[in-house]
Design a protein around this motif. Structure first.
Motif, mmCIF file in Angstrom:
data_model
loop_
_atom_site.group_PDB
_atom_site.id
_atom_site.type_symbol
_atom_site.label_atom_id
_atom_site.label_comp_id
_atom_site.label_asym_id
_atom_site.label_seq_id
_atom_site.Cartn_x
_atom_site.Cartn_y
_atom_site.Cartn_z
ATOM 1 N N ARG A 12 5.237 -2.010 -6.071
ATOM 2 C CA ARG A 12 7.012 -2.987 -6.332
ATOM 3 C C ARG A 12 7.232 -2.563 -7.466
ATOM 4 N NH1 ARG A 12 2.653 -6.014 -3.941
ATOM 5 N NH2 ARG A 12 2.209 -6.285 -6.139
ATOM 6 N N GLU A 13 6.526 -2.329 -8.062
ATOM 7 C CA GLU A 13 6.700 -1.431 -9.600
ATOM 8 C C GLU A 13 6.049 -0.658 -10.333
ATOM 9 O OE1 GLU A 13 7.274 -5.757 -11.493
ATOM 10 O OE2 GLU A 13 4.427 -5.536 -11.516
ATOM 11 N N LEU A 14 6.383 0.053 -11.195
ATOM 12 C CA LEU A 14 5.661 0.708 -12.353
ATOM 13 C C LEU A 14 5.638 0.497 -12.867
ATOM 14 C CD1 LEU A 14 8.244 3.385 -12.406
ATOM 15 C CD2 LEU A 14 6.433 3.855 -10.801
ATOM 16 N N ASN A 15 3.852 0.528 -13.559
ATOM 17 C CA ASN A 15 2.826 -0.470 -14.353
ATOM 18 C C ASN A 15 2.536 1.035 -15.589
ATOM 19 O OD1 ASN A 15 2.735 -2.525 -12.655
ATOM 20 N ND2 ASN A 15 1.410 -1.553 -11.636
ATOM 21 N N PHE A 16 2.849 0.664 -16.840
ATOM 22 C CA PHE A 16 3.045 1.047 -17.853
ATOM 23 C C PHE A 16 1.677 0.628 -18.306
ATOM 24 C CE2 PHE A 16 7.232 2.046 -16.217
ATOM 25 C CZ PHE A 16 7.511 3.217 -17.150
ATOM 26 N N LEU A 17 0.645 1.224 -19.540
ATOM 27 C CA LEU A 17 0.530 0.277 -20.157
ATOM 28 C C LEU A 17 -0.131 1.447 -21.478
ATOM 29 C CD1 LEU A 17 -3.072 -1.355 -20.542
ATOM 30 C CD2 LEU A 17 -4.261 1.076 -19.385
ATOM 31 N N LEU A 18 0.538 0.512 -22.261
ATOM 32 C CA LEU A 18 -0.017 0.646 -23.634
ATOM 33 C C LEU A 18 -1.588 0.697 -24.697
ATOM 34 C CD1 LEU A 18 2.746 -0.569 -23.243
ATOM 35 C CD2 LEU A 18 3.277 -0.496 -25.677
ATOM 36 N N TYR A 19 -1.668 1.619 -24.610
ATOM 37 C CA TYR A 19 -3.633 1.404 -25.759
ATOM 38 C C TYR A 19 -3.498 2.301 -27.124
ATOM 39 C CZ TYR A 19 -5.162 5.948 -25.252
ATOM 40 O OH TYR A 19 -5.646 7.756 -25.281
ATOM 41 N N GLY A 20 -3.795 2.050 -27.967
ATOM 42 C CA GLY A 20 -3.905 2.470 -29.204
ATOM 43 C C GLY A 20 -4.428 1.475 -30.381
ATOM 44 N N ILE A 56 11.938 3.122 -6.929
ATOM 45 C CA ILE A 56 10.884 3.330 -6.834
ATOM 46 C C ILE A 56 10.794 4.231 -5.391
ATOM 47 C CG2 ILE A 56 8.263 3.264 -6.779
ATOM 48 C CD1 ILE A 56 8.944 0.895 -8.509
ATOM 49 N N SER A 57 10.669 5.562 -5.390
ATOM 50 C CA SER A 57 10.784 6.206 -3.818
ATOM 51 C C SER A 57 9.190 5.751 -2.751
ATOM 52 C CB SER A 57 10.238 7.423 -4.236
ATOM 53 O OG SER A 57 9.082 8.298 -5.153
ATOM 54 N N ASN A 58 8.296 5.782 -3.559
ATOM 55 C CA ASN A 58 7.472 5.026 -2.965
ATOM 56 C C ASN A 58 7.294 3.574 -2.245
ATOM 57 O OD1 ASN A 58 4.396 4.289 -1.755
ATOM 58 N ND2 ASN A 58 3.657 5.077 -2.863
ATOM 59 N N GLU A 59 7.863 3.324 -1.196
ATOM 60 C CA GLU A 59 7.809 1.974 -1.176
ATOM 61 C C GLU A 59 6.644 1.175 -1.045
ATOM 62 O OE1 GLU A 59 9.120 2.137 3.311
ATOM 63 O OE2 GLU A 59 11.222 3.024 3.102
#
Length: 263
Positions: A102-110, A96-99
């Motif tokens: 810590r981790e990329l957050n994904f949200l699943l909805y439907g 991740i380029s942004n220090e």
């Protein structure tokens, strides 16, 4: 092209497929006889043309039948790399380029039963290299099995800096299923893990599960819309309105991106 050579041109010819009379289709089958040679041409062959083909020849001297099996080899319409190792290695080495994140957050909805929890189970199984079933899947149920806000981190030994959050599914009634307000609050990072969704009363401050000042690690970086592809035409207007409201809110957030998945 199937060909049969008789010892005389004076024969009656009948073609069969799988021991039944062949029903010739215009533009598909073509029967012809040139001298003592009988032909059956099959145009634009598909898997449905596979089978046992027979030709029955008959005249005043007697009759005879010959058969053969026809298989169709189809050309691939695209080349697919089934080996997942290159993709896994690329994700393993992803940085991740942004220090400050810590981790990329994904949200699943439907909608309920669209496959949100199943997708998380599948991804987690791949990363864990073992069978992983912790998210309860609703399958054909009309009621969501997910009642809490849950976050599933894929990080392992400093690699795979991805996390997937699961929420209650959308339901067609306005006062059932997850509310649009709670989804938007989750996008902005206000919802803490363990929050019990309330379809009637959205999460607001003050509440122990409401995060007043969310940081970059708390916000959702990618909103994944999971839709049942076999039910798109039957979706109620209430579903559409809820989803539009969430998508508009996500589009206004510079930190988030939207992704549609048809399951």
């Amino acid at each position: 092209m199937l060909r049969c050579v008789a010892n005389t041109p004076d024969v009656t010819v009948a073609w069969m497929k799988d021991d039944r009379k062949l029903d010739c289709v215009d533009g598909k089958h073509s029967k012809r006889q040139i001298g003592a040679t009988c032909y059956l041409d099959i145009s634009n062959a598909t898997e449905g043309d596979e089978g046992k083909y027979s030709v029955h020849l008959e005249n005043s001297s007697g009759s005879d039948t010959r058969s053969c099996m026809v298989t169709v080899e189809l050309k691939e319409w695209r080349s697919v790399q089934w080996n997942q190792d290159p993709m896994i290695n690329k994700l393993r080495n992803f940085q991740i380029s942004n220090e400050g994140v810590r981790e990329l957050n994904f949200l699943l909805y439907g909608p309920v039963g669209a496959g949100k929890s199943s997708i998380i189970n599948t991804i987690k199984s791949i990363f864990e290299e073992r069978q992983y079933i912790e998210c309860l899947a609703a399958a054909e149920s009309t009621t969501s099995q997910t009642i809490y806000f849950q976050k599933f981190s894929m990080a392992k030994d400093g690699s795979f800096p991805f996390a997937f959050s699961d929420i209650m599914g959308l339901e067609k009634e306005l006062l059932k299923g997850v509310s649009s307000e709670d989804i938007i609050s989750a996008l902005k990072g206000h919802v803490k893990e363990g929050y019990t969704f309330n379809p009637v009363i959205p999460l607001t401050d003050p509440n122990e599960y409401y995060r007043t000042n969310p940081g970059p690690n708390d916000k959702i970086h990618c909103l994944i819309n999971v839709m049942p592809a076999d039910k798109l035409a039957m979706m109620a207007d209430d579903f559409i309105q809820k989803m539009k409201q969430v998508r508009v809110a996500a589009s206004r957030m510079s930190e988030s991106r939207c992704l549609d998945i048809n399951s």
